[in-house]
Scaffold this motif. Structure first.
Motif, PDB file in Angstrom:
ATOM      1  N   THR A 287       0.833  -1.202   0.000  1.00 26.60           N
ATOM      2  CA  THR A 287       0.000   0.000   0.000  1.00 26.60           C
ATOM      3  C   THR A 287       0.868   1.253   0.000  1.00 26.60           C
ATOM      4  N   ALA A 288       2.122   1.115   0.461  1.00 28.12           N
ATOM      5  CA  ALA A 288       3.013   2.280   0.499  1.00 28.12           C
ATOM      6  C   ALA A 288       3.663   2.506  -0.859  1.00 28.12           C
ATOM      7  N   ASP A 289       4.056   1.420  -1.542  1.00 22.38           N
ATOM      8  CA  ASP A 289       4.765   1.548  -2.813  1.00 22.38           C
ATOM      9  C   ASP A 289       4.247   0.450  -3.730  1.00 22.38           C
ATOM     10  N   PRO A 377       3.713  -8.314  13.358  1.00 22.30           N
ATOM     11  CA  PRO A 377       2.580  -9.216  13.563  1.00 22.30           C
ATOM     12  C   PRO A 377       1.820  -9.470  12.258  1.00 22.30           C
ATOM     13  N   LEU A 378       1.141 -10.602  12.191  1.00 28.74           N
ATOM     14  CA  LEU A 378       0.328 -10.946  11.014  1.00 28.74           C
ATOM     15  C   LEU A 378      -1.005 -10.207  11.137  1.00 28.74           C
ATOM     16  N   ARG A 379      -0.978  -8.936  10.764  1.00 26.14           N
ATOM     17  CA  ARG A 379      -2.127  -8.067  10.970  1.00 26.14           C
ATOM     18  C   ARG A 379      -2.419  -7.309   9.683  1.00 26.14           C
ATOM     19  N   PHE A 380      -3.697  -7.268   9.285  1.00 29.60           N
ATOM     20  CA  PHE A 380      -4.077  -6.496   8.102  1.00 29.60           C
ATOM     21  C   PHE A 380      -5.485  -5.965   8.294  1.00 29.60           C
ATOM     22  N   SER A 381      -5.895  -5.072   7.433  1.00 27.98           N
ATOM     23  CA  SER A 381      -7.238  -4.503   7.584  1.00 27.98           C
ATOM     24  C   SER A 381      -8.172  -5.062   6.524  1.00 27.98           C
ATOM     25  N   VAL A 382      -9.431  -5.252   6.925  1.00 26.78           N
ATOM     26  CA  VAL A 382     -10.460  -5.700   5.997  1.00 26.78           C
ATOM     27  C   VAL A 382     -11.366  -4.510   5.728  1.00 26.78           C
ATOM     28  N   LEU A 383     -11.339  -4.028   4.496  1.00 28.60           N
ATOM     29  CA  LEU A 383     -12.085  -2.822   4.139  1.00 28.60           C
ATOM     30  C   LEU A 383     -13.440  -3.214   3.564  1.00 28.60           C
ATOM     31  N   TYR A 384     -14.505  -2.602   4.060  1.00 26.69           N
ATOM     32  CA  TYR A 384     -15.812  -2.890   3.456  1.00 26.69           C
ATOM     33  C   TYR A 384     -16.778  -1.742   3.650  1.00 26.69           C
ATOM     34  N   ALA A 385     -17.766  -1.667   2.767  1.00 23.97           N
ATOM     35  CA  ALA A 385     -18.720  -0.561   2.792  1.00 23.97           C
ATOM     36  C   ALA A 385     -19.747  -0.776   3.894  1.00 23.97           C
ATOM     37  N   SER A 386     -20.035   0.295   4.623  1.00 24.33           N
ATOM     38  CA  SER A 386     -20.961   0.207   5.752  1.00 24.33           C
ATOM     39  C   SER A 386     -22.397   0.042   5.301  1.00 24.33           C
ATOM     40  N   SER A 387     -22.657   0.247   3.985  1.00 21.51           N
ATOM     41  CA  SER A 387     -24.043   0.276   3.521  1.00 21.51           C
ATOM     42  C   SER A 387     -24.667  -1.106   3.464  1.00 21.51           C
ATOM     43  N   SER A 388     -23.856  -2.158   3.538  1.00 19.27           N
ATOM     44  CA  SER A 388     -24.438  -3.476   3.324  1.00 19.27           C
ATOM     45  C   SER A 388     -24.291  -4.347   4.564  1.00 19.27           C
ATOM     46  N   ALA A 389     -25.414  -4.864   5.067  1.00 19.82           N
ATOM     47  CA  ALA A 389     -25.388  -5.712   6.252  1.00 19.82           C
ATOM     48  C   ALA A 389     -24.622  -7.013   6.002  1.00 19.82           C
ATOM     49  N   PRO A 390     -24.785  -7.665   4.820  1.00 15.36           N
ATOM     50  CA  PRO A 390     -24.015  -8.895   4.577  1.00 15.36           C
ATOM     51  C   PRO A 390     -22.508  -8.697   4.722  1.00 15.36           C
ATOM     52  N   ASP A 429      -5.807  -3.466   2.152  1.00 14.89           N
ATOM     53  CA  ASP A 429      -5.185  -4.786   2.220  1.00 14.89           C
ATOM     54  C   ASP A 429      -6.127  -5.807   1.599  1.00 14.89           C
ATOM     55  N   LEU A 430      -7.311  -5.924   2.225  1.00 13.66           N
ATOM     56  CA  LEU A 430      -8.299  -6.891   1.777  1.00 13.66           C
ATOM     57  C   LEU A 430      -9.619  -6.137   1.659  1.00 13.66           C
ATOM     58  N   TRP A 431     -10.309  -6.316   0.540  1.00 12.39           N
ATOM     59  CA  TRP A 431     -11.518  -5.532   0.303  1.00 12.39           C
ATOM     60  C   TRP A 431     -12.697  -6.469   0.049  1.00 12.39           C
ATOM     61  N   VAL A 432     -13.760  -6.336   0.845  1.00 13.34           N
ATOM     62  CA  VAL A 432     -14.952  -7.150   0.634  1.00 13.34           C
ATOM     63  C   VAL A 432     -15.767  -6.509  -0.481  1.00 13.34           C
ATOM     64  N   SER A 433     -15.894  -7.229  -1.583  1.00 15.13           N
ATOM     65  CA  SER A 433     -16.527  -6.650  -2.755  1.00 15.13           C
ATOM     66  C   SER A 433     -17.711  -7.501  -3.188  1.00 15.13           C
ATOM     67  N   ARG A 434     -18.705  -6.845  -3.768  1.00  8.96           N
ATOM     68  CA  ARG A 434     -19.878  -7.553  -4.264  1.00  8.96           C
ATOM     69  C   ARG A 434     -20.100  -7.068  -5.686  1.00  8.96           C
ATOM     70  N   VAL A 435     -20.114  -7.963  -6.652  1.00  7.20           N
ATOM     71  CA  VAL A 435     -20.351  -7.552  -8.032  1.00  7.20           C
ATOM     72  C   VAL A 435     -21.518  -8.344  -8.610  1.00  7.20           C
ATOM     73  N   GLY A 436     -22.194  -7.751  -9.582  1.00 14.41           N
ATOM     74  CA  GLY A 436     -23.194  -8.468 -10.364  1.00 14.41           C
ATOM     75  C   GLY A 436     -22.531  -8.810 -11.684  1.00 14.41           C
ATOM     76  N   GLN A 437     -22.407 -10.092 -11.991  1.00 15.03           N
ATOM     77  CA  GLN A 437     -21.662 -10.472 -13.179  1.00 15.03           C
ATOM     78  C   GLN A 437     -22.509 -10.336 -14.434  1.00 15.03           C
ATOM     79  N   ASP A 438     -21.827 -10.052 -15.549  1.00 15.13           N
ATOM     80  CA  ASP A 438     -22.495 -10.002 -16.845  1.00 15.13           C
ATOM     81  C   ASP A 438     -22.929 -11.411 -17.246  1.00 15.13           C
TER      82      ASP A 438
END
Lengths: 544, 268, 323
Positions: A287-289, A377-390, A429-438
């Motif tokens: 994320t830095a470089d 330490p084995l530490r990372f962040s999980v990024l996700y949008a607050s708009s979705s309960a799942p 680091d890690l991003w929880v993503s939801r897509v609708g596939q074509d």
């Protein structure tokens, strides 16, 4: 025109159809559908990717071609006529579409080749939109008044879909005099004029959009006369509105409300399958470089360990209900035909996860429960949008399961626009993503190819590039045995682990029991809504 | 102190001890023993208040939530009281340019709607540790305290004993801190106690729309948010955090009103 | 008095302008950008982004933003909402009506029934019914409005089916429906959000009035009136209610902004198309022009409220002359 839904919904319809009841439909059969975000711009090319806008646009504006019954993928033989009455091939690079001469805009004007050309010009105008899915198209030109000739850059099995489905023509005679960038603020955007089964009646801001059937619709008079899109933001209020009978259909049903909703719908809950895919994307770059590998996820062994440490079936089912499946690559239920009808994944293996982490140098240090390497330490962040309960349910469960193998995941629940910005800048680091596939797996090039990794602003957020995968996808787009070719491509992706694929949820949809012929589609769910019917004996006051 | 005031004080002390002792005897508030089969359990010996949708122990979440919610409220009112009384005292004691400028600042603070500021800031920064959330609530809540303290300062500046202090040649700063400041304390104490209830409710509301306390940490507001999704199938999930919230806010309100009656019999 | 009033109005306007500037600065300083929020997952290439940024003014510097905003305000123009693609003033106008309806009815009930109940509670201080009332209002105040709203919805809309679960009106109601049907429809939609708002707010004026009335009831002039044999109702009105009016007026001024932003949570639960839900939506979609426009309205109401309170304060209590 014969359109049918896939598998499950078809069975549901067949079981409930009552031939005698459908003779004389009531005058004003009405469907009320609640959406989470207000559809403010239901114009193709301008929908800015909001689901409700696209669903509404499908009712107002026809595609040249739509999917045939039991279509698997989007190959040319899977397409069936709509606004185009037919098409024929000149050579492997050229197709000619003939517009149905009966087609009319809702103001009475004929739909013609000029409309298609005009819309094509808009679609390729960088001031309006940039849709990489049109990239294979070389040129479009009119042949006479009612036909257009489309040339492609290379042979493919999906040329009808690429032009005929993806392009929804707009009325040139109403839009030509406007500068393209003023269309969204014009009178047309307030009151769109289309050529679909429904015409735009009115929008009540913050509350609803009302459509009325076009009784002169050239493919047949719609058996639903009114369609109301109501905006209800709060998910539990949406459930309440269905149970009280204020709305007629309910999708995205929260798991815990399923029994109640099922009871209200008299068992009418069908699952046409879903194009939704939920995954946690690894950022393999620092994320830095961004020229350096990510200190944790740069190692494929660690990516595998983090995947194996998760009991994904449990996460998927607690979050999305029993119809959720788990894939090992970017494959939603919509593409389950690739793997013989079901989507499957490697089971969890905590012991193997521990071994892999140890092999990668992450070890327990001085009594701390969190693993470490070189003091970090084995530490990372999980990024996700607050708009979705799942998102929240997934992240919370993953955090606990990782904790059990000595991994410390910090949860970053942020507002969607901030998440988007951070992901765009590679600050995750890690991003929880939801897509609708074509509808077609060939769309994988948009987010998972080396070309998209190079292209700024593309949806290949992690800049993932695997030459083997690219080669397999290119092969598959022209392969005879489609399932086999795509299986090979997905297997390569699964082996490389660009993400943890968490769930391919189903899409249970509850429908009020008074409807017959309620056909649903796996993507573009409501395409056949105009052909639904209300049993006269069960009609409600709002149907009169 | 009146009887309701004593009840309020006792309740607050009880809740505070619950927040301190509860987490020591409770299970982990984040552990999910069995999300598929152990969710939505009714109260039992193992789980005194049952389990939630992810099979987490509700008693544990309530106890840790008490610690977080009450700490946030305490920090919020402390920060608001400190900043507010400092600015209020300064604004009330100086009649010159400084005083007028400070009064403008107070008015500006009062004019900016707190909910907008909080929504905009929290929606953007996202991850915020509970103590910082408390500080943020305090930093948006001080203007009301400052207005109160300024008013009290202006009133006390006219008091005979202040005149006497000035006449005896005490330096102005000393008069301000030794004579006027203690005089503003009763009003400050009342406002602060009543402010606790507001701060608790505000934190709950912000956590409810998802911009407050960050998961997996429990707060009463975020517990209510999550429980609300399950109102149809498990309505009792709402009960525990709501009862806790009602007890805390009522206690603070009762105590504050009682303090006002005994400390400021002449006002209002 | 006139001079004082003019000074007070000028002061309110200056404060409001300063507050709007502070808000704009705050909004611009924070991360997150509207383009990403609007474009969603599909994204756009840098060239398209640049064009869109120029069109929507998101590429302006802070000073340019301030200048164009206040230049626009003079012409009654607050810019174009990014998420709605319509003038901010139009969007605000649509939302102001429903919000004012809900807010004004809430204030009306709070400051009539609430005050009456407060006086009643003061006149019957130690009865069981008064204690019960006290308990209920305390709980109503302490339970967040969104919980009250959700419970009301499940009981009265879902279980009993007496009223609608949300929305402002039934938009399917025929335009030629009789007036009585329209009225019934309105009431069916209004009942629950209004009840939730009143339950959440009525405790404050009620308790304040009760305390004030109790205190004045102990004053010598009330005792004297009682000794003279004045009827209890007259005592309640003339001697207990009037002197307790000052704090109530102050409270009313403080609460006036509630007309436009007091119902953020309740509007969300009941899908009430008002300013509160608009504000939350605009913040989350980074629709800067709309956030600032809504903020402007809210700030204006705050100033109006405090101005009104000051004026009423002098009407109620003529001894308090302004300095």
């Amino acid at each position: 025109m014969t359109r049918r839904a896939c598998f499950t919904s078809l069975a549901a319809v067949a079981g409930l159809a009552r031939p005698a009841a459908a003779q004389r439909p009531p005058l004003h059969a009405t469907v009320v559908y609640a959406v989470g975000r207000e559809p403010t711009m239901p114009i193709p090319l301008f929908t800015s990717n909001a689901e409700a806008n696209e669903d509404l646009a499908d009712q107002l504006f026809l595609h040249l071609a739509v999917f045939a019954a039991n279509a698997k993928g989007a190959t040319d033989n899977a397409m069936s006529p709509a606004l185009a009455k037919s098409w024929h091939r000149i050579d492997p690079l050229t197709l000619v579409f003939d517009i149905d001469p009966r087609a009319r805009w809702h103001d009475g004007t004929r739909v013609n080749a000029h409309d298609v050309l005009f819309t094509w010009a808009l679609a390729t105008n960088p001031k309006v939109a940039t849709d990489t899915r049109f990239e294979p198209i070389a040129s479009v030109e009119a042949v006479g008044d009612m036909s257009v000739r489309v040339r492609f850059k290379r042979p493919s099995l999906e040329q009808v879909y690429t032009f005929g489905f993806l392009l929804q023509p707009l009325p040139a005679h109403l839009l030509e005099r406007l500068a393209p960038e003023t269309i969204t603020t014009s009178e047309f955007a307030r009151h769109p004029v289309g050529d679909g089964p429904f015409r735009f009646e009115r929008r009540v801001a913050g509350q609803s959009v009302e459509l009325r059937a076009d009784t002169t619709f050239f493919l047949g008079r719609p058996t639903i006369s009114r369609l109301l899109f109501r905006t209800i933001e709060d998910p539990s209020a949406r459930v309440a509105a269905f149970i009280t009978g204020e709305t007629d259909v309910l999708d995205k049903i929260p798991v815990q409300s399923l029994p109640q909703v099922r009871q209200r719908a008299g068992g009418r809950v069908s699952d046409p399958g879903s194009n939704v895919l939920v995954y946690m994307l690894f950022n393999t770059h620092s994320t830095a470089d961004s020229s350096k590998p990510h200190p944790i996820f740069g190692d494929p062994g660690v990516r595998e360990a983090l995947t194996l440490a998760l009991d994904r079936p449990t996460i998927a089912r607690t979050t999305f209900g029993p119809s959720a499946q788990v894939p090992d690559a970017a494959q939603s239920q919509l593409w389950s035909w690739i793997t013989a009808g079901t989507v499957t994944a490697q089971p969890a293996n905590v012991a193997r996860a521990r071994t892999l982490l140890a092999q990668a140098g992450w070890r327990a240090a001085n009594g701390d429960s969190i693993l470490a390497k070189n003091g970090a330490p084995l530490r990372f962040s999980v990024l996700y949008a607050s708009s979705s309960a799942p998102n929240n349910t997934i992240a919370l469960q993953a955090q606990q399961m990782w904790r059990a193998v000595g991994v410390d995941a910090q949860l970053d629940r942020l507002e969607p626009s901030v998440v988007g910005k951070r992901v765009g800048l590679g600050q995750f680091d890690l991003w929880v993503s939801r897509v609708g596939q074509d509808p077609t797996p060939s769309s994988l090039v948009q987010s998972w190819s080396c070309a998209s990794a190079q292209q700024p602003g593309s949806t290949n957020r992690a800049h993932w590039c695997d030459v083997t995968f690219d080669r397999l996808v290119t092969t598959a787009t022209t392969a005879k045995d489609q399932p086999k070719a795509w299986r090979a491509a997905l297997a390569e992706m699964a082996a490389q682990r660009p993400a943890i694929f968490v769930a391919a949820p189903g899409n249970p949809i509850a429908i009020h029991p008074r409807f017959d012929n309620a056909i649903l589609w796996p993507s573009h769910t409501w395409l056949s809504l105009w052909q639904w019917r209300v049993r006269p004996s069960a009609a409600l006051p709002r149907d009169q | 102190m009146t009887a309701p005031g004593r009840i309020g004080l006792a309740l607050l002390l009880a809740l505070a001890s619950f927040a301190i002792v509860g987490p020591m005897i409770a299970a982990s508030p984040v552990a999910q023993p069995d999300p598929l089969n152990g969710a939505f359990l009714l109260p039992s010996a193992a789980h005194w208040l049952g389990t939630d949708q992810l099979s987490r122990d509700i008693f544990a979440r309530l106890a840790y939530g008490a610690r977080i919610s009450l700490a946030i409220a305490a920090i919020a009112v402390a920060v608001a009281a400190m900043v507010g009384s400092a600015v209020g005292l300064a604004a009330g004691s100086s009649t010159g340019l400084v005083g007028r400028a400070l009064q403008r600042v107070i008015n500006l603070g009062l004019a900016l709607p707190r909910i907008i500021v909080l929504l905009v800031v929290l929606a953007a920064v996202g991850r915020i540790p509970p103590p910082l959330l408390g500080v943020l609530l305090g930093l948006t809540g001080w203007p009301a305290v400052a207005r109160l303290v300024r008013g009290e300062t202006l009133r006390l500046a006219q008091a005979p004993y202040v005149d006497a202090a000035h006449a005896l040649g005490a330096p102005p700063a000393r008069v301000l801190l030794r004579d006027i400041f203690p005089g503003t304390l009763p009003a400050l104490l009342v406002a602060t106690t009543l402010g606790v209830a507001d701060a608790i409710l505000l934190e709950a509301g912000l956590s409810f729309i998802g911009v407050g306390v960050r998961p997996p940490d429990p707060s009463w507001g975020s517990m209510i948010l999550e429980a609300r999704d399950h109102l149809a199938n498990a309505p009792w999930l709402l009960l525990a955090p709501c009862v806790a919230l009602v007890l805390a806010t009522s206690a603070a309100t009762l105590l504050g009103e009682s303090l006002r009656r005994s400390l400021q019999p002449d006002t209002r | 008095m006139n001079r004082w009033l003019r000074y007070r109005i000028a002061d309110a306007i200056i404060t409001a302008i300063a507050a709007v500037i502070a808000l704009i600065v705050l909004v611009r300083l924070l991360p997150g950008d509207p383009l990403t929020a609007i474009l969603g997952d599909r994204g756009a290439d840098p060239a398209t982004r640049a064009i869109l940024e120029a069109r929507w003014g998101t590429d302006r510097t802070l000073l340019q933003t301030l200048a164009s905003f206040f230049g626009g305000v003079l012409h009654g123009d607050l810019g174009i909402s990014l998420s709605e693609q319509r003038p901010v003033t139009t969007v605000l106008a649509e939302r102001l009506g429903p919000t004012l309806l809900l807010g004004s009815l809430t204030l009306l009930i709070d400051f009539t029934i609430g005050l009456a109940l407060g006086v009643w509670a003061a006149l019957h201080p130690d009865t069981r019914r008064a204690r019960l009332l006290g308990l209920f209002t305390l709980i109503g105040y302490a339970v967040p409005s969104f919980v009250v709203g959700t419970l009301l919805m499940w009981i009265f809309a879902v279980k009993l089916g007496w009223v609608d679960s949300g929305g402002l009106t039934d938009t399917l109601l025929a335009s030629d429906a009789p007036a009585s049907a329209v009225l019934v429809d309105r009431l069916k939609h209004l009942a629950l959000p209004l009840a939730a708002m009143v339950i959440a707010t009525i405790a404050v004026p009620l308790r304040q009035q009760r305390t004030a009335a109790l205190e004045t009831a102990a004053q010598p002039w009330v005792l004297a009136a009682r000794a003279r044999g004045v009827r209890p109702a007259a005592i309640a009105w003339r001697h207990c209610w009037r002197p307790a009016l000052t704090p109530i007026v102050t409270l009313f001024g403080l609460w006036l902004p509630m007309l436009v932003a007091g119902a953020v949570f309740v509007e969300y639960v009941f899908n009430w198309p008002g300013m509160g839900s608009l504000l939350a939506h605009a913040t989350f979609s980074r629709d800067f022009p709309l956030v600032i426009g809504a903020g402007l309205v809210l700030i204006a109401f705050v100033q109006l409220g405090s101005l009104l309170a000051d004026v009423l304060y002098h009407v109620v209590d003529p001894t308090q002359r302004p300095s």
